[in-house]
Design a protein around this motif. Structure first.
Motif, PDB file in Angstrom:
ATOM      1  N   ALA A  57       0.901  -1.181   0.045  1.00  0.00           N
ATOM      2  CA  ALA A  57       0.097   0.025  -0.199  1.00  0.00           C
ATOM      3  C   ALA A  57       0.875   1.229  -0.011  1.00  0.00           C
ATOM      4  O   ALA A  57       0.565   2.285  -0.601  1.00  0.00           O
ATOM      5  N   GLU A  58       1.787   1.153   0.553  1.00  0.00           N
ATOM      6  CA  GLU A  58       2.825   2.271   0.873  1.00  0.00           C
ATOM      7  C   GLU A  58       3.515   2.471  -0.699  1.00  0.00           C
ATOM      8  O   GLU A  58       3.743   3.807  -1.114  1.00  0.00           O
ATOM      9  N   LEU A  59       3.916   1.688  -1.259  1.00  0.00           N
ATOM     10  CA  LEU A  59       4.594   1.781  -2.493  1.00  0.00           C
ATOM     11  C   LEU A  59       3.893   1.935  -3.917  1.00  0.00           C
ATOM     12  O   LEU A  59       4.319   2.350  -4.881  1.00  0.00           O
ATOM     13  N   ALA A  60       2.507   1.460  -3.490  1.00  0.00           N
ATOM     14  CA  ALA A  60       1.841   1.336  -4.771  1.00  0.00           C
ATOM     15  C   ALA A  60       1.506   2.608  -5.700  1.00  0.00           C
ATOM     16  O   ALA A  60       1.737   2.810  -6.814  1.00  0.00           O
ATOM     17  N   PRO A  61       1.271   3.865  -4.987  1.00  0.00           N
ATOM     18  CA  PRO A  61       0.963   4.942  -5.879  1.00  0.00           C
ATOM     19  C   PRO A  61       2.115   5.345  -6.831  1.00  0.00           C
ATOM     20  O   PRO A  61       2.131   5.737  -7.880  1.00  0.00           O
ATOM     21  N   GLN A  62       3.514   5.220  -6.011  1.00  0.00           N
ATOM     22  CA  GLN A  62       4.614   5.604  -6.576  1.00  0.00           C
ATOM     23  C   GLN A  62       4.971   4.647  -7.800  1.00  0.00           C
ATOM     24  O   GLN A  62       5.490   5.098  -8.820  1.00  0.00           O
ATOM     25  N   ARG A  63       4.762   3.256  -7.623  1.00  0.00           N
ATOM     26  CA  ARG A  63       5.016   2.451  -8.529  1.00  0.00           C
ATOM     27  C   ARG A  63       4.228   2.499  -9.751  1.00  0.00           C
ATOM     28  O   ARG A  63       4.480   2.595 -10.916  1.00  0.00           O
ATOM     29  N   VAL A  64       2.808   2.832  -9.714  1.00  0.00           N
ATOM     30  CA  VAL A  64       2.077   2.948 -10.674  1.00  0.00           C
ATOM     31  C   VAL A  64       1.951   4.320 -11.451  1.00  0.00           C
ATOM     32  O   VAL A  64       2.067   4.242 -12.767  1.00  0.00           O
ATOM     33  N   ALA A  65       2.374   5.460 -10.725  1.00  0.00           N
ATOM     34  CA  ALA A  65       2.698   6.428 -11.435  1.00  0.00           C
ATOM     35  C   ALA A  65       4.138   6.454 -12.252  1.00  0.00           C
ATOM     36  O   ALA A  65       3.765   6.936 -13.221  1.00  0.00           O
ATOM     37  N   LYS A  66       4.783   6.031 -11.720  1.00  0.00           N
ATOM     38  CA  LYS A  66       6.142   5.842 -12.472  1.00  0.00           C
ATOM     39  C   LYS A  66       5.880   4.999 -13.778  1.00  0.00           C
ATOM     40  O   LYS A  66       6.493   5.443 -14.799  1.00  0.00           O
ATOM     41  N   LEU A  67       5.409   3.981 -13.878  1.00  0.00           N
ATOM     42  CA  LEU A  67       4.975   3.085 -14.847  1.00  0.00           C
ATOM     43  C   LEU A  67       4.102   3.931 -15.832  1.00  0.00           C
ATOM     44  O   LEU A  67       4.267   3.834 -17.082  1.00  0.00           O
ATOM     45  N   ARG A  68       3.039   4.644 -15.007  1.00  0.00           N
ATOM     46  CA  ARG A  68       2.248   5.210 -16.021  1.00  0.00           C
ATOM     47  C   ARG A  68       2.713   6.387 -17.029  1.00  0.00           C
ATOM     48  O   ARG A  68       2.541   6.731 -18.104  1.00  0.00           O
ATOM     49  N   ALA A  69       3.727   6.955 -16.356  1.00  0.00           N
ATOM     50  CA  ALA A  69       4.592   7.757 -17.234  1.00  0.00           C
ATOM     51  C   ALA A  69       5.400   7.267 -18.211  1.00  0.00           C
ATOM     52  O   ALA A  69       6.109   8.308 -19.013  1.00  0.00           O
ATOM     53  N   GLU A  70       5.778   5.810 -17.775  1.00  0.00           N
ATOM     54  CA  GLU A  70       6.702   5.672 -19.161  1.00  0.00           C
ATOM     55  C   GLU A  70       5.878   4.705 -20.211  1.00  0.00           C
ATOM     56  O   GLU A  70       6.621   4.379 -21.208  1.00  0.00           O
ATOM     57  N   ILE A  71       4.623   4.500 -20.275  1.00  0.00           N
ATOM     58  CA  ILE A  71       3.904   3.738 -21.199  1.00  0.00           C
ATOM     59  C   ILE A  71       2.786   4.704 -21.665  1.00  0.00           C
ATOM     60  O   ILE A  71       2.454   5.407 -21.197  1.00  0.00           O
ATOM     61  N   PRO A  72       2.472   4.154 -23.016  1.00  0.00           N
ATOM     62  CA  PRO A  72       1.317   4.987 -23.668  1.00  0.00           C
ATOM     63  C   PRO A  72       0.117   4.818 -22.782  1.00  0.00           C
ATOM     64  O   PRO A  72      -0.373   4.078 -22.112  1.00  0.00           O
ATOM     65  N   ALA A  73      -0.860   5.988 -23.132  1.00  0.00           N
ATOM     66  CA  ALA A  73      -1.820   6.111 -22.200  1.00  0.00           C
ATOM     67  C   ALA A  73      -3.034   4.896 -22.395  1.00  0.00           C
ATOM     68  O   ALA A  73      -3.783   4.455 -21.518  1.00  0.00           O
ATOM     69  N   HIS A  74      -2.976   4.357 -23.743  1.00  0.00           N
ATOM     70  CA  HIS A  74      -4.078   3.419 -23.994  1.00  0.00           C
ATOM     71  C   HIS A  74      -3.583   2.046 -23.163  1.00  0.00           C
ATOM     72  O   HIS A  74      -4.602   1.135 -23.285  1.00  0.00           O
ATOM     73  N   ILE A  75      -2.434   1.902 -22.667  1.00  0.00           N
ATOM     74  CA  ILE A  75      -2.240   0.628 -22.286  1.00  0.00           C
ATOM     75  C   ILE A  75      -2.815   0.551 -20.610  1.00  0.00           C
ATOM     76  O   ILE A  75      -2.317   1.486 -19.881  1.00  0.00           O
ATOM     77  N   ARG A  76      -3.479  -0.395 -20.498  1.00  0.00           N
ATOM     78  CA  ARG A  76      -3.824  -0.510 -18.981  1.00  0.00           C
ATOM     79  C   ARG A  76      -2.910  -1.248 -17.920  1.00  0.00           C
ATOM     80  O   ARG A  76      -2.519  -2.339 -18.460  1.00  0.00           O
ATOM     81  N   LEU A  77      -2.760  -0.580 -16.541  1.00  0.00           N
ATOM     82  CA  LEU A  77      -2.197  -1.457 -15.889  1.00  0.00           C
ATOM     83  C   LEU A  77      -2.904  -2.043 -15.036  1.00  0.00           C
ATOM     84  O   LEU A  77      -3.923  -1.675 -14.719  1.00  0.00           O
ATOM     85  N   GLY A  78      -2.554  -3.338 -14.848  1.00  0.00           N
ATOM     86  CA  GLY A  78      -3.358  -4.350 -13.884  1.00  0.00           C
ATOM     87  C   GLY A  78      -2.585  -4.755 -12.613  1.00  0.00           C
ATOM     88  O   GLY A  78      -1.400  -5.070 -12.836  1.00  0.00           O
ATOM     89  N   ILE A  79      -3.302  -5.236 -11.757  1.00  0.00           N
ATOM     90  CA  ILE A  79      -2.817  -5.844 -10.384  1.00  0.00           C
ATOM     91  C   ILE A  79      -2.838  -7.119 -10.384  1.00  0.00           C
ATOM     92  O   ILE A  79      -3.986  -7.770 -10.595  1.00  0.00           O
ATOM     93  N   SER A  80      -2.106  -7.883  -9.808  1.00  0.00           N
ATOM     94  CA  SER A  80      -2.175  -9.404  -9.598  1.00  0.00           C
ATOM     95  C   SER A  80      -1.870  -9.589  -8.137  1.00  0.00           C
ATOM     96  O   SER A  80      -1.357  -8.720  -7.530  1.00  0.00           O
ATOM     97  N   GLY A  81      -2.154 -10.772  -7.484  1.00  0.00           N
ATOM     98  CA  GLY A  81      -1.792 -10.753  -5.965  1.00  0.00           C
ATOM     99  C   GLY A  81      -3.041 -10.595  -5.407  1.00  0.00           C
ATOM    100  O   GLY A  81      -3.176  -9.051  -5.119  1.00  0.00           O
ATOM    101  N   ASP A  82      -3.942 -11.387  -5.102  1.00  0.00           N
ATOM    102  CA  ASP A  82      -5.391 -10.914  -4.575  1.00  0.00           C
ATOM    103  C   ASP A  82      -5.200 -10.255  -3.326  1.00  0.00           C
ATOM    104  O   ASP A  82      -6.199  -9.041  -3.159  1.00  0.00           O
ATOM    105  N   ALA A  83      -4.384 -10.451  -2.558  1.00  0.00           N
ATOM    106  CA  ALA A  83      -4.462  -9.617  -1.006  1.00  0.00           C
ATOM    107  C   ALA A  83      -3.956  -8.237  -1.211  1.00  0.00           C
ATOM    108  O   ALA A  83      -4.172  -7.433  -0.421  1.00  0.00           O
TER     109      ALA A  83
END
Length: 297
Positions: free
Chosen positions: A166-192
């Motif tokens: 939970a602590e690292l998720a916002p930074q991780r997702v924001a970093k990836l979003r900045a590096e990939i095209p807008a049309h590509i969706r980020l998805g999460i695995s690991g149900d917990a």
């Protein structure tokens, strides 16, 4: 295929060491009736590396025939690029809406080798591809630079990232979003960790739990998609005993498969040998959690 909401990954159950078609169809139809956003066939939960090309083609045919209007995402991972290309062709012939690819290997792969794999596969696709970063299984971790390179290839629709705190998720997702095209969706695995990824901006949850217990997973997903993260976290917290089982027994596959056997959704044993469902005290632990949480298929 827009890669949003809940993608529920189904088991590929066996009966007498062959695909249990009746049980498999019931699992797929259960997901269709529940109204999941997409169905994952032959993912890690579906034990795809243990099946032949013919067996996999048959499973995908059944999945697309019984999924109704719900899109099917097909796992096409294999050791050789040649085989991945064959499997991707079979998946498209079966009518899937997307394919899922992790870099499966016996020998450790280099980043250039993994890029070349995805370049070869995407060049031949007419459906979008989800890149699966699953280091716990493949023992290969995608660097951000490699993800950015692959994201420039044609037909990339989603990046499935590993669990993140939970602590690292916002930074991780924001970093990836900045590096990939807008049309590509980020998805999460690991149900917990699903709520952590969804609250940080992931658009889709690739769920093992959803493949057997779609209603429980949909409660989390629907709340998150509506922006009610407090409710999503409450639903996830209610399933903590299940998340604890995943951690205690080395992952979700054996727990979910054992639960399916206990509930009569599949025959016993349902996994491809040498992989086995849980026995003894571990099996009793799964039964107790099913009863405590009142989980139903």
């Amino acid at each position: 295929m827009d890669f949003t909401g809940l993608s529920a990954f189904a088991l590929t159950p066996l009966l007498d060491d062959r695909l249990d078609e009746a049980a498999y169809v019931r699992l797929i139809e259960n997901l269709r009736v529940a109204g999941v956003d997409s169905i994952g066939a032959l993912g890690s939960t579906g034990c795809y590396p243990y099946f032949s090309r013919t067996e996999r083609a048959n499973a995908l045919r059944l999945a697309t025939e019984h999924s109704g209007a719900i899109p099917v995402i097909a796992g096409v991972g294999a050791l050789r690029t040649r085989d991945v290309l064959w499997l991707a062709e079979d998946a498209q012939k079966a009518g899937v809406s997307a394919v899922l690819l992790a870099p499966v290997s016996y020998h450790a792969l280099t980043e250039d080798e993994v890029f070349d794999l995805f370049e070869a596969v995407t060049r031949e696709l007419s459906v979008p591809l989800c890149v699966y970063d699953n280091p716990a299984t493949t023992h290969f971790s995608f660097s951000d630079g490699l993800i950015a390179r692959i994201a420039q290839l044609p037909n990339i629709g989603s990046i499935k990232i590993p669990p993140v705190s939970a602590e690292l998720a916002p930074q991780r997702v924001a970093k990836l979003r900045a590096e990939i095209p807008a049309h590509i969706r980020l998805g999460i695995s690991g149900d917990a960790s699903a709520v952590d990824g969804l609250s940080a901006g992931c658009a889709i949850w690739y769920s093992v739990t959803g493949g057997l217990f779609p209603q429980a997973a949909l409660a989390i997903s629907r709340a998150a998609m509506a922006g009610d993260m407090a409710l999503a976290r409450a639903h996830s917290a209610a399933l903590q005993p299940l998340w604890d089982l995943f951690k205690r027994y080395g992952g979700s596959l054996r727990v979910i498969a054992t639960a399916a056997e206990l509930l009569g959704a599949v025959a016993e044993p349902c996994l491809p040998p040498p992989v086995q469902t849980l026995k003894g005290a571990a099996r009793r632990d799964v039964a107790e959690v099913i009863e405590t949480l009142r989980l139903v298929v």
